[in-house]
Design a protein around this motif. Structure first.
Motif, PDB file in Angstrom:
ATOM      1  N   LEU A  51       0.927  -1.268   0.082  1.00  0.00           N
ATOM      2  CA  LEU A  51       0.196  -0.098   0.011  1.00  0.00           C
ATOM      3  C   LEU A  51       0.722   1.026  -0.022  1.00  0.00           C
ATOM      4  O   LEU A  51       1.997   1.185   0.583  1.00  0.00           O
ATOM      5  CB  LEU A  51      -0.744   0.036   1.293  1.00  0.00           C
ATOM      6  N   PRO A  52       0.463   2.318  -0.509  1.00  0.00           N
ATOM      7  CA  PRO A  52       1.158   3.657  -0.359  1.00  0.00           C
ATOM      8  C   PRO A  52       1.666   3.864   0.973  1.00  0.00           C
ATOM      9  O   PRO A  52       0.943   3.596   2.149  1.00  0.00           O
ATOM     10  CB  PRO A  52       0.237   4.482  -1.042  1.00  0.00           C
TER      11      PRO A  52
ATOM     12  N   GLY B  47      -9.723  -8.065   6.456  1.00  0.00           N
ATOM     13  CA  GLY B  47      -9.036  -9.066   5.754  1.00  0.00           C
ATOM     14  C   GLY B  47      -8.517  -8.292   4.378  1.00  0.00           C
ATOM     15  O   GLY B  47      -7.991  -9.377   3.712  1.00  0.00           O
ATOM     16  N   TYR B  48      -8.525  -7.290   4.225  1.00  0.00           N
ATOM     17  CA  TYR B  48      -7.943  -6.837   2.738  1.00  0.00           C
ATOM     18  C   TYR B  48      -6.594  -6.473   3.004  1.00  0.00           C
ATOM     19  O   TYR B  48      -5.877  -6.279   1.977  1.00  0.00           O
ATOM     20  CB  TYR B  48      -8.843  -5.538   2.709  1.00  0.00           C
ATOM     21  N   ALA B  49      -5.892  -6.323   4.012  1.00  0.00           N
ATOM     22  CA  ALA B  49      -4.583  -5.985   4.038  1.00  0.00           C
ATOM     23  C   ALA B  49      -3.819  -6.595   5.260  1.00  0.00           C
ATOM     24  O   ALA B  49      -4.710  -7.262   6.196  1.00  0.00           O
ATOM     25  CB  ALA B  49      -4.278  -4.558   4.176  1.00  0.00           C
ATOM     26  N   TYR B  50      -2.285  -6.881   5.024  1.00  0.00           N
ATOM     27  CA  TYR B  50      -1.560  -7.496   6.290  1.00  0.00           C
ATOM     28  C   TYR B  50      -0.182  -6.659   6.305  1.00  0.00           C
ATOM     29  O   TYR B  50       0.154  -6.175   5.461  1.00  0.00           O
ATOM     30  CB  TYR B  50      -1.365  -8.925   5.974  1.00  0.00           C
TER      31      TYR B  50
ATOM     32  N   LYS C 281       8.359  -3.451   7.048  1.00  0.00           N
ATOM     33  CA  LYS C 281       8.347  -3.535   5.576  1.00  0.00           C
ATOM     34  C   LYS C 281       7.051  -2.909   4.979  1.00  0.00           C
ATOM     35  O   LYS C 281       7.158  -2.303   4.140  1.00  0.00           O
ATOM     36  CB  LYS C 281       8.440  -4.756   5.135  1.00  0.00           C
ATOM     37  N   GLY C 282       6.117  -2.578   5.865  1.00  0.00           N
ATOM     38  CA  GLY C 282       4.887  -1.989   5.359  1.00  0.00           C
ATOM     39  C   GLY C 282       3.678  -2.901   5.553  1.00  0.00           C
ATOM     40  O   GLY C 282       3.497  -3.848   6.100  1.00  0.00           O
ATOM     41  N   VAL C 283       2.427  -2.217   4.794  1.00  0.00           N
ATOM     42  CA  VAL C 283       1.328  -2.931   4.747  1.00  0.00           C
ATOM     43  C   VAL C 283       1.040  -3.515   3.311  1.00  0.00           C
ATOM     44  O   VAL C 283       1.195  -2.625   2.387  1.00  0.00           O
ATOM     45  CB  VAL C 283       0.252  -2.084   5.379  1.00  0.00           C
ATOM     46  N   PHE C 284       0.399  -4.625   3.097  1.00  0.00           N
ATOM     47  CA  PHE C 284       0.702  -5.097   1.749  1.00  0.00           C
ATOM     48  C   PHE C 284      -0.873  -5.727   1.462  1.00  0.00           C
ATOM     49  O   PHE C 284      -1.689  -6.059   2.564  1.00  0.00           O
ATOM     50  CB  PHE C 284       1.464  -6.498   1.504  1.00  0.00           C
TER      51      PHE C 284
ATOM     52  N   PRO D 137       3.169 -10.304  12.822  1.00  0.00           N
ATOM     53  CA  PRO D 137       3.407  -9.002  13.562  1.00  0.00           C
ATOM     54  C   PRO D 137       2.491  -7.897  13.112  1.00  0.00           C
ATOM     55  O   PRO D 137       2.309  -7.548  12.081  1.00  0.00           O
ATOM     56  CB  PRO D 137       4.946  -8.695  13.590  1.00  0.00           C
ATOM     57  N   LEU D 138       1.767  -7.251  14.013  1.00  0.00           N
ATOM     58  CA  LEU D 138       0.971  -6.060  13.775  1.00  0.00           C
ATOM     59  C   LEU D 138       2.039  -4.708  13.459  1.00  0.00           C
ATOM     60  O   LEU D 138       2.837  -4.436  14.372  1.00  0.00           O
ATOM     61  CB  LEU D 138       0.008  -5.740  15.009  1.00  0.00           C
ATOM     62  N   ASP D 139       1.921  -4.154  12.407  1.00  0.00           N
ATOM     63  CA  ASP D 139       2.759  -2.972  12.023  1.00  0.00           C
ATOM     64  C   ASP D 139       2.002  -1.699  11.987  1.00  0.00           C
ATOM     65  O   ASP D 139       1.346  -1.168  10.995  1.00  0.00           O
ATOM     66  CB  ASP D 139       3.552  -3.264  10.661  1.00  0.00           C
TER      67      ASP D 139
END
Length: 228
Positions: free
Chosen positions: A28-29, A56-59, A64-67, A223-225
């Motif tokens: 994601l941006p 459930g749309y992202a992890y 590294k970020g969110v994908f 892990p929660l980022d």
């Protein structure tokens, strides 16, 4: 585009994911880009990203970020209400009981008695979600299974929609991370170590009429980022 609205950001990104404009495992941006795009503060962007994760749309991947989560893995909103599950998932009913509405529930349903139900969701041998819902008593006249010591298949929302012809939908959702409480650890079968879990609260309505609320706690996986 600058809307200054968390709901608009969540809706737009969700639509991009569902349409394939954002591909599975695409990053994601950045927070800064999302702030500029949607006219939001950094805290508001964190809340919006937290909702995308909860739905459930992202992890997140630490450091590294969110994908984007693959669309085949998505179960959220109306699909979850309809009782759709992933292969290997097993829903376990815990209890159903009449109870006085807790304060936060009474803010939505009104003070007095309601039906409280609890369940867990397993993937293989791992409990990954524990949830509770509180439902207005008049819903029981349409869905008497709410009072029974067994699961309501596929969900009470789906059964109510089918029998009453009044669609039940999620009208609001809030998500945040917290350190697992004793109740969280018991429900998710976690050890005594410190764990970060994702906690969500959702309001269900038919038309403008709120008929139920729910809360869920998700076990730690990746892990929660929170800063991505």
């Amino acid at each position: 585009m600058s809307t200054g609205n968390v709901a608009d950001m969540v809706t737009e990104l969700r639509e991009q994911i569902e349409s394939g404009a954002l591909q599975a495992d695409e990053k994601l941006p950045s927070t800064r880009v999302l702030m500029e795009t949607y006219g939001l503060s950094n805290n508001a962007v964190y809340r919006a990203v937290g909702l995308l994760k909860a739905q459930g749309y992202a992890y997140g991947m630490q450091g590294k970020g969110v994908f984007v989560r693959g669309r085949r893995a998505l179960i959220a909103g109306s699909r979850r209400i309809k009782g759709i599950t992933h292969p290997g998932e097993h829903i376990e009913w815990r209890y159903s009981r009449r109870t006085e509405a807790p304060d936060w529930v009474a803010e939505h349903l009104g003070a007095g008695e309601c039906v409280e139900r609890a369940r867990t969701v397993r993937r293989d041998d791992v409990i990954y979600e524990a949830s509770r819902s509180w439902v207005r008593l008049d819903v029981v006249t349409v869905v008497p299974e709410l009072d029974e010591p067994a699961p309501c298949t596929p969900t009470w929302q789906a059964v109510y929609t089918e029998r009453s012809a009044n669609e039940v939908r999620s009208i609001s959702s809030a998500a945040y991370a917290r350190i697992a409480t004793d109740d969280d650890r018991e429900a998710l079968n976690l050890d005594g170590e410190l764990h970060a879990v994702l906690f969500t609260r959702t309001v269900y309505a038919t038309g403008d009429d709120v008929i139920g609320v729910g809360e869920a706690v998700n076990a730690p996986g990746q892990p929660l980022d929170l800063e991505a």
